[in-house]
Design an enzyme around this catalytic site. Structure first.
Site, PDB file in Angstrom:
ATOM      1  N   GLU A   1       0.915  -1.118  -0.157  1.00  0.00           N
ATOM      2  CA  GLU A   1      -0.144   0.015   0.072  1.00  0.00           C
ATOM      3  C   GLU A   1       0.961   1.130  -0.070  1.00  0.00           C
ATOM      4  OE1 GLU A   1      -3.239   2.186   2.839  1.00  0.00           O
ATOM      5  OE2 GLU A   1      -3.055   0.113   2.796  1.00  0.00           O
TER       6      GLU A   1
ATOM      7  N   HIS B   1      -2.187  10.493   0.184  1.00  0.00           N
ATOM      8  CA  HIS B   1      -2.216   9.282  -0.011  1.00  0.00           C
ATOM      9  C   HIS B   1      -2.622   8.837  -1.801  1.00  0.00           C
ATOM     10  CE1 HIS B   1      -3.117   4.710  -0.149  1.00  0.00           C
ATOM     11  NE2 HIS B   1      -4.343   5.032  -1.153  1.00  0.00           N
TER      12      HIS B   1
ATOM     13  N   ASP C   1       4.586 -14.075  12.223  1.00  0.00           N
ATOM     14  CA  ASP C   1       3.123 -14.572  12.091  1.00  0.00           C
ATOM     15  C   ASP C   1       2.303 -13.365  12.114  1.00  0.00           C
ATOM     16  OD1 ASP C   1       0.593 -15.646  11.738  1.00  0.00           O
ATOM     17  OD2 ASP C   1       1.023 -17.432  12.947  1.00  0.00           O
TER      18      ASP C   1
ATOM     19  N   LYS D   1      -6.962  -0.355  11.926  1.00  0.00           N
ATOM     20  CA  LYS D   1      -6.423  -0.944  10.682  1.00  0.00           C
ATOM     21  C   LYS D   1      -5.365  -0.177  10.327  1.00  0.00           C
ATOM     22  CE  LYS D   1      -5.939  -1.491   6.129  1.00  0.00           C
ATOM     23  NZ  LYS D   1      -5.198  -0.418   5.204  1.00  0.00           N
TER      24      LYS D   1
END
Length: 433
Positions: free
Chosen positions: A83, A386, A283, A267
């Site tokens: 991203e 962004h 992990d 998030k």
């Protein structure tokens, strides 16, 4: 000369120069530099030994977040993510945090929880008493499963027993084995110990053991990070420092109160956390599960189900202060961390000696990512920065190659129309010039 992670203009340097600078920073060998330069640090032959049914290798970008100062130590942070804006956001937020002394971070002991589910117990509360009475015997048996880990200072630490009186299959006893995993994530060690204890638990309780496995709600293995940002460092364009501080505090209050906002807030934190976890071969799925379960741990007390992992407030000097607390069960030994060549290089770049140090850096990155997102959201909006960075991906998708990518992206950004159709039109124009 003392190393500094404050690398001005790092973003604008050619790829080869960036690799060279990181290689010098971390004293990488020729082979380690070659690992970074290869299209994939992991070759298909090695991948074939890691999982089943291998047919290839999937590569993701490895970036370096700069400017990080964690517990007084300069750190370059490897991040694996597809991203745009994440690495840039973390680097910018780390620069802001430096103005207030960087990040302070700490961890609890690297203790994991193994669970042993016991069914068909006639008197669960009496059985609980019996299990706890034999605590030392059970701990000794658990430690026999991994004497090397015990020699390194880890091993079984405690036994806890819970009674769940009502479930869809009746009452159950749940035995928790608290296990210090030292520098390993610990899943294999914990699961082995739980399976070894199961017959003895059945004998003690008279019940039937079903599951024997660790919990990814690693709430005994926490990482915490804090930063202080002077209001003056947050001022830009038409926004005063105090405006930005107030905006971030108000945005954080929204996330603390509303689960719909908290999910996206967290998030953003995990954008940073997962990227470092992936880079180091840990992990990320276990980390995600633990983080979100931890965010929902007080649902009965709060009544709103799910909340933010971070908190932001104004201190007595009008500085912005942020804190983050979350489970972080990561390792520096075992698993993909020691098998994947790029993961080994990433750990060397980080310069961490223990799993706890690694968790402290990861927590700082999560907090930095959160700061970057909240600053944008509370001021100019998330899309401006962004989308400007995303423009390069749009240009590539439109078919741009080489130098065309930057030219198409720049023209889209200048017009404010960052869309596939504009990229295609600009590219067509370039090719007819």
């Amino acid at each position: 000369m003392e190393k500094s992670s404050r690398l001005a203009g790092f973003y604008n340097q050619p790829l080869d120069d960036r690799i060279g600078q990181v290689a010098e920073w971390a004293n990488l060998s020729g082979e380690e530099v070659a690992t970074l330069r290869r299209a994939m640090g992991l070759d298909p032959a090695r991948a074939d030994q890691m999982i089943e049914n291998v047919v290839g290798v999937h590569a993701l970008p490895l970036g370096i977040a700069v400017n990080f100062l964690v517990n007084g130590r300069d750190v370059l942070v490897p991040m694996v993510i597809e991203e745009p804006s994440v690495v840039a956001g973390a680097s910018f937020a780390a620069k802001l945090a430096r103005a207030g002394g960087g990040f302070q971070a700490a961890t609890t002991a690297p203790e994991m929880i193994g669970q042993i589910q016991v069914l068909d117990v006639v008197d669960p509360w009496s059985a609980r008493f019996d299990v706890l009475a034999l605590r030392e015997e059970l701990l000794a048996e658990a430690n026999e499963q991994d004497p090397v880990l015990v020699e390194l200072g880890g091993g079984a630490r405690d036994i806890e027993v819970r009674v769940i009186e009502q479930t869809a299959v009746g009452p159950m006893l749940v035995v928790h084995l608290i296990f210090d995993c030292r520098d390993a994530m610990g899943a294999n060690a914990v699961n082995t110990a739980c399976e070894a204890l199961a017959p003895r638990i059945e004998q003690i309780t008279g019940g039937r053991v079903r599951l024997r496995i660790l919990s990814n709600l690693a709430d005994r293995r926490l990482a915490r990070a804090r930063c202080t940002v002077p209001a003056d460092a947050l001022a830009f364009e038409a926004f005063s420092g105090q405006d930005v501080v107030q905006g971030i505090v108000e945005a954080a209050a929204f996330a603390a109160a509303d689960p719909y906002r908290a999910a996206t807030h967290n998030k953003g934190i995990m954008n940073g956390v997962d990227a470092v976890v992936l880079a180091t071969g840990n992990d990320w799925r276990a980390i995600e599960a633990g983080a979100h379960a931890y965010a929902a741990r007080d649902r009965d007390k709060r009544g709103n189900g799910y909340t933010s992992l971070s908190s932001w407030a104004r201190d007595g000097n009008d500085n912005l202060v942020g804190t983050l607390e979350m489970p972080l069960a990561v390792g520096t030994v075992g698993g993909a961390t020691r098998v994947h060549p790029t993961a080994q290089v990433a750990l060397k770049i980080l310069g961490v000696e223990t799993a706890q140090e690694l968790a402290e850096v990861i927590a700082a990155v999560g907090l930095a990512q959160n700061l970057a997102a909240l600053r944008a959201l509370a001021t100019e909006g998330i899309q401006k920065g962004h989308m400007e960075l995303h423009a390069r991906q749009i240009a590539i998708a439109a078919g741009a190659e080489g130098e065309e990518i930057g030219r198409v992206a720049e023209r889209m950004a200048n017009t404010g129309a960052i869309r596939p159709d504009r990229a295609e039109a600009i590219l067509a124009g370039l090719r007819t010039e």
